[in-house]
Design a protein around this motif. Structure first.
Motif, PDB file in Angstrom:
ATOM      1  N   ASP A 163       3.541  -8.357  45.256  1.00 62.80           N
ATOM      2  CA  ASP A 163       2.897  -9.301  44.334  1.00 62.80           C
ATOM      3  C   ASP A 163       3.704  -9.381  43.039  1.00 62.80           C
ATOM      4  N   PRO A 164       4.362 -10.503  42.769  1.00 61.23           N
ATOM      5  CA  PRO A 164       5.149 -10.621  41.532  1.00 61.23           C
ATOM      6  C   PRO A 164       4.298 -10.555  40.271  1.00 61.23           C
ATOM      7  N   ASN A 165       2.978 -10.729  40.414  1.00 56.93           N
ATOM      8  CA  ASN A 165       2.083 -10.686  39.257  1.00 56.93           C
ATOM      9  C   ASN A 165       1.363  -9.354  39.107  1.00 56.93           C
ATOM     10  N   PHE A 166       1.778  -8.361  39.909  1.00 57.26           N
ATOM     11  CA  PHE A 166       1.149  -7.047  39.785  1.00 57.26           C
ATOM     12  C   PHE A 166       1.346  -6.499  38.368  1.00 57.26           C
ATOM     13  N   GLY A 167       0.258  -6.005  37.796  1.00 58.94           N
ATOM     14  CA  GLY A 167       0.303  -5.439  36.451  1.00 58.94           C
ATOM     15  C   GLY A 167      -0.220  -6.345  35.364  1.00 58.94           C
ATOM     16  N   VAL A 169      -3.184  -7.691  35.021  1.00 63.50           N
ATOM     17  CA  VAL A 169      -4.587  -7.520  34.640  1.00 63.50           C
ATOM     18  C   VAL A 169      -4.711  -6.447  33.561  1.00 63.50           C
ATOM     19  N   SER A 170      -4.166  -5.260  33.834  1.00 61.88           N
ATOM     20  CA  SER A 170      -4.316  -4.134  32.912  1.00 61.88           C
ATOM     21  C   SER A 170      -3.207  -4.036  31.879  1.00 61.88           C
ATOM     22  N   ASN A 171      -2.032  -4.635  32.173  1.00 65.18           N
ATOM     23  CA  ASN A 171      -0.892  -4.600  31.251  1.00 65.18           C
ATOM     24  C   ASN A 171      -0.470  -3.183  30.878  1.00 65.18           C
ATOM     25  N   LEU A 172      -0.532  -2.278  31.854  1.00 72.62           N
ATOM     26  CA  LEU A 172      -0.137  -0.887  31.639  1.00 72.62           C
ATOM     27  C   LEU A 172       1.280  -0.655  32.150  1.00 72.62           C
ATOM     28  N   ASP A 173       1.944   0.372  31.607  1.00 71.77           N
ATOM     29  CA  ASP A 173       3.247   0.718  32.141  1.00 71.77           C
ATOM     30  C   ASP A 173       3.081   1.606  33.376  1.00 71.77           C
ATOM     31  N   ALA A 174       4.187   1.827  34.083  1.00 71.66           N
ATOM     32  CA  ALA A 174       4.124   2.517  35.375  1.00 71.66           C
ATOM     33  C   ALA A 174       3.576   3.926  35.243  1.00 71.66           C
ATOM     34  N   GLU A 175       3.950   4.643  34.172  1.00 68.86           N
ATOM     35  CA  GLU A 175       3.486   6.017  34.023  1.00 68.86           C
ATOM     36  C   GLU A 175       1.979   6.067  33.766  1.00 68.86           C
ATOM     37  N   ALA A 176       1.488   5.168  32.930  1.00 70.33           N
ATOM     38  CA  ALA A 176       0.040   5.117  32.685  1.00 70.33           C
ATOM     39  C   ALA A 176      -0.706   4.771  33.966  1.00 70.33           C
ATOM     40  N   MET A 177      -0.156   3.834  34.743  1.00 64.75           N
ATOM     41  CA  MET A 177      -0.777   3.489  36.014  1.00 64.75           C
ATOM     42  C   MET A 177      -0.828   4.680  36.950  1.00 64.75           C
ATOM     43  N   ARG A 178       0.269   5.438  37.006  1.00 63.31           N
ATOM     44  CA  ARG A 178       0.313   6.584  37.913  1.00 63.31           C
ATOM     45  C   ARG A 178      -0.728   7.634  37.534  1.00 63.31           C
ATOM     46  N   LEU A 179      -0.865   7.891  36.247  1.00 64.96           N
ATOM     47  CA  LEU A 179      -1.854   8.871  35.798  1.00 64.96           C
ATOM     48  C   LEU A 179      -3.271   8.415  36.129  1.00 64.96           C
ATOM     49  N   LEU A 180      -3.567   7.131  35.876  1.00 66.20           N
ATOM     50  CA  LEU A 180      -4.904   6.625  36.160  1.00 66.20           C
ATOM     51  C   LEU A 180      -5.169   6.544  37.657  1.00 66.20           C
ATOM     52  N   SER A 181      -4.134   6.240  38.434  1.00 64.29           N
ATOM     53  CA  SER A 181      -4.301   6.203  39.880  1.00 64.29           C
ATOM     54  C   SER A 181      -4.762   7.551  40.400  1.00 64.29           C
ATOM     55  N   ALA A 182      -4.120   8.628  39.924  1.00 60.42           N
ATOM     56  CA  ALA A 182      -4.496   9.975  40.364  1.00 60.42           C
ATOM     57  C   ALA A 182      -5.910  10.326  39.917  1.00 60.42           C
ATOM     58  N   PRO A 252      -7.448   1.314  38.511  1.00 58.75           N
ATOM     59  CA  PRO A 252      -6.686   0.474  39.439  1.00 58.75           C
ATOM     60  C   PRO A 252      -7.480  -0.652  40.121  1.00 58.75           C
ATOM     61  N   HIS A 253      -8.796  -0.625  40.022  1.00 64.98           N
ATOM     62  CA  HIS A 253      -9.584  -1.450  40.931  1.00 64.98           C
ATOM     63  C   HIS A 253      -9.322  -2.938  40.767  1.00 64.98           C
ATOM     64  N   HIS A 254      -9.444  -3.455  39.556  1.00 60.56           N
ATOM     65  CA  HIS A 254      -9.267  -4.891  39.378  1.00 60.56           C
ATOM     66  C   HIS A 254      -7.799  -5.300  39.472  1.00 60.56           C
ATOM     67  N   GLU A 255      -6.923  -4.445  39.038  1.00 66.52           N
ATOM     68  CA  GLU A 255      -5.490  -4.732  39.186  1.00 66.52           C
ATOM     69  C   GLU A 255      -5.112  -4.860  40.658  1.00 66.52           C
ATOM     70  N   MET A 256      -5.525  -3.884  41.453  1.00 62.25           N
ATOM     71  CA  MET A 256      -5.178  -3.889  42.871  1.00 62.25           C
ATOM     72  C   MET A 256      -5.869  -5.034  43.607  1.00 62.25           C
ATOM     73  N   GLY A 257      -7.135  -5.250  43.299  1.00 60.06           N
ATOM     74  CA  GLY A 257      -7.855  -6.334  43.957  1.00 60.06           C
ATOM     75  C   GLY A 257      -7.227  -7.680  43.690  1.00 60.06           C
ATOM     76  N   ALA A 258      -6.816  -7.900  42.444  1.00 58.31           N
ATOM     77  CA  ALA A 258      -6.164  -9.164  42.111  1.00 58.31           C
ATOM     78  C   ALA A 258      -4.889  -9.343  42.937  1.00 58.31           C
ATOM     79  N   SER A 259      -4.104  -8.278  43.059  1.00 60.53           N
ATOM     80  CA  SER A 259      -2.858  -8.382  43.832  1.00 60.53           C
ATOM     81  C   SER A 259      -3.134  -8.658  45.301  1.00 60.53           C
TER      82      SER A 259
END
Length: 409
Positions: A163-167, A169-182, A252-259
């Motif tokens: 998804d070229p538009n991934f990210g 919704v939340s506008n977070l960087d990859a490290e913040a996403m990884r921490l929240l994913s866990a 991750p929920h709304h970000e992933m769902g949107a993608s």
């Protein structure tokens, strides 16, 4: 799955204002002017530990959205899910030595009772994850066949890079996403994933856990995000007006769902606005199931607290604010309810036409419920201190508070 009964919404003179609301994706306020039918999807509960004040605050916010739209003479198409199979539910059932379906049904029933007591308007479609599985499986197969999903030891994962538009919704960087994913149900450290952030679409059957026929996917159960996507696309389609939930759902929920939805349909965005309610704390910590620091609506009701007072306590905080539940918050709401009821019980009073417009303006401005309460407070103070002669005023105030704030006087 059935929802709960709707309370009557009184009609008010004139017409309400279009809603301006904060959009997480753009980090700004946007104007929403839906067509004749406004469309909203709000993520529902995982049915254990229902219904705590944090839940109630979230659903109160989106109940206000419905009321603002109804006041503009629109219809509202509201969809809400119930995640009635998921790891936390299964873990709680095992801990309490309960059948997981029994736990889900009991807590969903309690949620309905609490929503009814709080006069939350029900969704037109109230859909459980289990009943949505026949519609979920084909979506996962489509993503896999399009190369947007892949198999790992029998499980199927979505590739966020598809998804070229991934990210957005939340506008977070990859490290913040990884921490929240866990922290929020993901498995970023699982070996073999193409990207640590890739979420599970279909979990292959595990011993001792429930599973369903997944067609070419094999037996298993759906991931969390694809559940809401299947329900939303089925009942609302793409580019509906509001995707709502607590602020902890932005990622991750709304970000992933949107993608998921954007790759499935080739359209962007999934929703015009992503709207998130703040978190409620108790004793200085966010109210959460994991911490066990929960205040339950049903317990307050059993203790004799008027549901209208609970609702006023929720309304006294802006929906996007993080705030703390205290005895003082509830006491202030109880006192406010008594003042308001005393004021509208008089046979006549101070003209209230301007008050109706003040409340409308406050709610249209990003659901500013505290400003709406302050406007009613001012009318009540004048009503108590002054002899008015408008026989229609008390009834108009009562109808306004009911229609727009959901509080029955």
């Amino acid at each position: 799955m059935h929802a709960w009964p709707a309370s009557e919404v009184p009609a008010l003179p004139g017409k309400g204002r279009d809603l301006q609301i904060h959009d997480t994706a753009t980090q700004g306020t946007i104007s929403l002017a839906p067509g004749p039918v406004a469309r909203i999807y709000v993520c529902g509960i995982t049915p254990y530990d229902a219904t705590h004040i944090g839940h109630a605050a979230t659903y109160n916010a989106f109940d206000l959205v419905q009321r603002v739209w109804l006041d503009t003479k629109r219809q509202v198409h509201y969809v809400q899910n119930v995640t009635d199979v998921d790891d936390p539910l299964l873990e709680r059932a095992l801990r309490d030595n309960l059948d997981w379906t029994e736990l889900a049904e009991r807590e969903t029933a309690l949620f309905r009772e609490d929503m009814t007591a709080l006069r939350m308007l029900p969704p037109q479609h109230y859909i459980g994850a289990v009943e949505a599985i026949p519609g979920i499986v084909p979506l996962v197969e489509r993503l896999r066949d399009a190369g947007a999903a892949y198999e790992l030891d029998g499980d199927v994962y979505f590739s966020v890079e598809s998804d070229p538009n991934f990210g957005k919704v939340s506008n977070l960087d990859a490290e913040a996403m990884r921490l929240l994913s866990a922290e929020r149900g993901g498995d970023p450290d699982r070996a073999g994933k193409k990207n640590p952030l890739d979420p599970m679409l279909w979990m292959a059957a595990r011993p001792g856990e429930p599973s369903w026929d997944g067609g070419s996917l094999g037996p298993g159960r759906p991931g969390w995000h694809i559940e809401c996507v299947a329900i939303a696309l089925d009942h609302l389609g793409m580019t509906f007006d509001i995707q709502g939930g607590g602020s902890d759902l932005a990622f991750p929920h709304h970000e992933m769902g949107a993608s998921h939805a954007q790759v499935l349909t080739g359209e962007f965005p999934m929703a015009k606005a992503y709207v998130h309610a703040g978190m409620v704390a108790l004793h200085g910590e966010k109210m959460s199931k994991s911490k066990g620091n929960l205040v339950f609506v049903s317990a307050l009701r059993r203790a004799g607290v008027d549901p209208a007072a609970i609702r006023l306590a929720l309304l006294s905080h802006h929906y996007r604010a993080d705030w703390e539940w205290t005895d003082e918050v509830l006491a202030e709401a109880v006192a406010r309810l008594e003042r308001w009821r005393a004021a509208v019980s008089r046979p006549d009073g101070i003209a209230a036409d301007a008050l109706v417009e003040e409340v409308r303006a406050a709610l249209a401005n990003d659901l500013d419920a505290p400003a709406a309460l302050a406007a009613v407070d001012r009318w009540v103070e004048l009503q108590i201190a002054t002899d008015g002669d408008d026989e229609s005023a008390p009834g108009l105030v009562s109808r306004t508070v009911d229609a727009l704030l959901g509080v029955a006087l």
